[in-house]
Design a protein around this motif. Structure first.
Motif, mmCIF file in Angstrom:
data_model
loop_
_atom_site.group_PDB
_atom_site.id
_atom_site.type_symbol
_atom_site.label_atom_id
_atom_site.label_comp_id
_atom_site.label_asym_id
_atom_site.label_seq_id
_atom_site.Cartn_x
_atom_site.Cartn_y
_atom_site.Cartn_z
ATOM 1 N N MET A 1 0.808 -1.037 0.049
ATOM 2 C CA MET A 1 0.097 -0.050 0.039
ATOM 3 C C MET A 1 1.036 1.316 -0.004
ATOM 4 O O MET A 1 1.955 1.333 0.856
ATOM 5 C CB MET A 1 -0.856 -0.090 1.186
ATOM 6 N N THR A 2 0.661 2.139 -0.976
ATOM 7 C CA THR A 2 1.529 3.532 -1.217
ATOM 8 C C THR A 2 1.027 4.298 0.096
ATOM 9 O O THR A 2 0.038 4.233 0.679
ATOM 10 C CB THR A 2 1.294 4.160 -2.484
ATOM 11 N N THR A 3 1.977 5.272 0.337
ATOM 12 C CA THR A 3 1.517 6.294 1.188
ATOM 13 C C THR A 3 0.158 6.983 0.917
ATOM 14 O O THR A 3 -0.321 7.488 1.963
ATOM 15 C CB THR A 3 2.598 7.221 1.429
ATOM 16 N N LEU A 4 0.174 7.303 -0.241
ATOM 17 C CA LEU A 4 -1.053 7.939 -0.659
ATOM 18 C C LEU A 4 -2.348 7.210 -0.466
ATOM 19 O O LEU A 4 -3.345 7.647 0.085
ATOM 20 C CB LEU A 4 -0.865 8.528 -2.209
ATOM 21 N N GLU A 5 -2.367 5.888 -0.888
ATOM 22 C CA GLU A 5 -3.382 5.053 -0.589
ATOM 23 C C GLU A 5 -3.722 4.832 0.915
ATOM 24 O O GLU A 5 -5.002 4.780 1.446
ATOM 25 C CB GLU A 5 -3.162 3.471 -0.916
ATOM 26 N N PHE A 6 -2.798 4.701 1.984
ATOM 27 C CA PHE A 6 -2.623 4.610 3.033
ATOM 28 C C PHE A 6 -3.274 5.851 3.748
ATOM 29 O O PHE A 6 -4.255 5.819 4.546
ATOM 30 C CB PHE A 6 -1.276 4.372 3.883
ATOM 31 N N SER A 7 -2.908 7.031 3.405
ATOM 32 C CA SER A 7 -3.604 8.188 3.617
ATOM 33 C C SER A 7 -5.031 8.516 3.561
ATOM 34 O O SER A 7 -5.707 8.899 4.309
ATOM 35 C CB SER A 7 -2.811 9.404 3.158
ATOM 36 N N TYR A 8 -5.126 7.822 2.327
ATOM 37 C CA TYR A 8 -6.597 7.750 1.786
ATOM 38 C C TYR A 8 -7.712 7.127 2.644
ATOM 39 O O TYR A 8 -8.709 7.406 3.161
ATOM 40 C CB TYR A 8 -6.896 7.524 0.435
ATOM 41 N N SER A 9 -7.135 5.949 2.952
ATOM 42 C CA SER A 9 -7.762 5.060 3.862
ATOM 43 C C SER A 9 -7.939 5.605 5.368
ATOM 44 O O SER A 9 -9.045 5.243 5.882
ATOM 45 C CB SER A 9 -6.935 3.474 4.025
ATOM 46 N N LEU A 10 -6.689 6.267 5.821
ATOM 47 C CA LEU A 10 -7.021 6.824 7.068
ATOM 48 C C LEU A 10 -8.051 7.794 6.918
ATOM 49 O O LEU A 10 -8.865 7.934 7.964
ATOM 50 C CB LEU A 10 -5.886 7.514 7.484
ATOM 51 N N ASN A 11 -8.112 8.374 5.983
ATOM 52 C CA ASN A 11 -9.172 9.754 6.155
ATOM 53 C C ASN A 11 -10.661 9.376 6.249
ATOM 54 O O ASN A 11 -11.269 9.777 6.598
ATOM 55 C CB ASN A 11 -8.750 10.507 4.602
ATOM 56 N N GLN A 12 -10.800 8.107 5.301
ATOM 57 C CA GLN A 12 -11.923 7.374 5.172
ATOM 58 C C GLN A 12 -12.464 6.747 6.461
ATOM 59 O O GLN A 12 -13.694 6.843 6.706
ATOM 60 C CB GLN A 12 -12.259 6.445 3.952
ATOM 61 N N LEU A 13 -11.665 6.414 7.215
ATOM 62 C CA LEU A 13 -11.904 5.584 8.544
ATOM 63 C C LEU A 13 -12.075 6.785 9.809
ATOM 64 O O LEU A 13 -12.472 6.362 10.793
ATOM 65 C CB LEU A 13 -10.954 4.539 8.939
ATOM 66 N N SER A 14 -11.623 7.854 9.420
ATOM 67 C CA SER A 14 -11.610 8.884 10.484
ATOM 68 C C SER A 14 -13.111 9.202 11.118
ATOM 69 O O SER A 14 -13.181 9.340 12.370
ATOM 70 C CB SER A 14 -10.918 10.225 10.330
ATOM 71 N N SER A 15 -14.028 9.242 10.265
ATOM 72 C CA SER A 15 -15.287 9.499 10.591
ATOM 73 C C SER A 15 -15.919 8.370 11.255
ATOM 74 O O SER A 15 -16.683 8.645 12.312
ATOM 75 C CB SER A 15 -16.316 9.690 9.674
#
Length: 170
Positions: A1-15
């Protein structure tokens, strides 16, 4: 998983993490801080995340552990223990030593105020203070019980006025 994908996944789960943070902290500002701390820790430790495992569960674990760590730090900050050779507990009220001099002055003032009462008030007041019941005082002094109650009330009033200086002194 790239840093961008990881960051996107974190952002999606924050809510989905925010209600859990609020449940732990019971305060919106603290919940937002906890969520931010969790995201920062997750992002800085992304290399420890095993791809293919449950990212949401990993984030919940980070949040729970962060909350526990912060809580323990807060509790420890509230109590200071001196580790010198004397081993004194600074915040311990069990080691409080009170100077008896002020108590002696107070008792002297109380006794003086009682002595200054007219005998008509002092006698029933002192009898009541020593534990006599109203009817016993009335029988002993051969006066009506209402008079006994009134005289004790007046004695208390005079003492309260004479000892007003101690009202706010605890």
């Amino acid at each position: 998983m790239t840093t961008l994908e990881f960051s996107y996944s974190l952002n999606q789960l924050s809510s989905t993490l925010k209600p859990f943070a609020l449940k732990l902290t019971r305060d919106m500002d603290d919940a937002n801080d906890l969520l931010q701390d969790t995201m920062v820790k997750a992002f800085t430790n992304k290399d420890k995340f095993t791809e293919g495992t449950n990212l949401k569960a990993w984030l919940y674990t980070i949040m729970k552990n962060t909350f526990i760590t912060n809580y323990q730090l807060m509790v420890r900050r509230g109590t200071f223990v001196d580790t010198t050779d004397n081993l004194h507990y600074i915040n311990s009220s069990g080691s409080l030593v009170e100077n008896g001099v002020f108590g002696n002055f107070t008792m002297d003032d109380i006794n003086e105020a009682i002595d200054n009462l007219d005998d008509v008030y002092k006698t029933p007041f002192m009898m009541h203070f020593r534990g006599f019941k109203y009817h016993e005082i009335a029988d002993k002094l051969q006066i009506p019980i209402g008079t006994v109650k009134n005289r004790i009330h007046i004695a208390r009033k005079f003492l309260k006025e004479d000892l007003m200086v101690y009202k706010h002194n605890n």
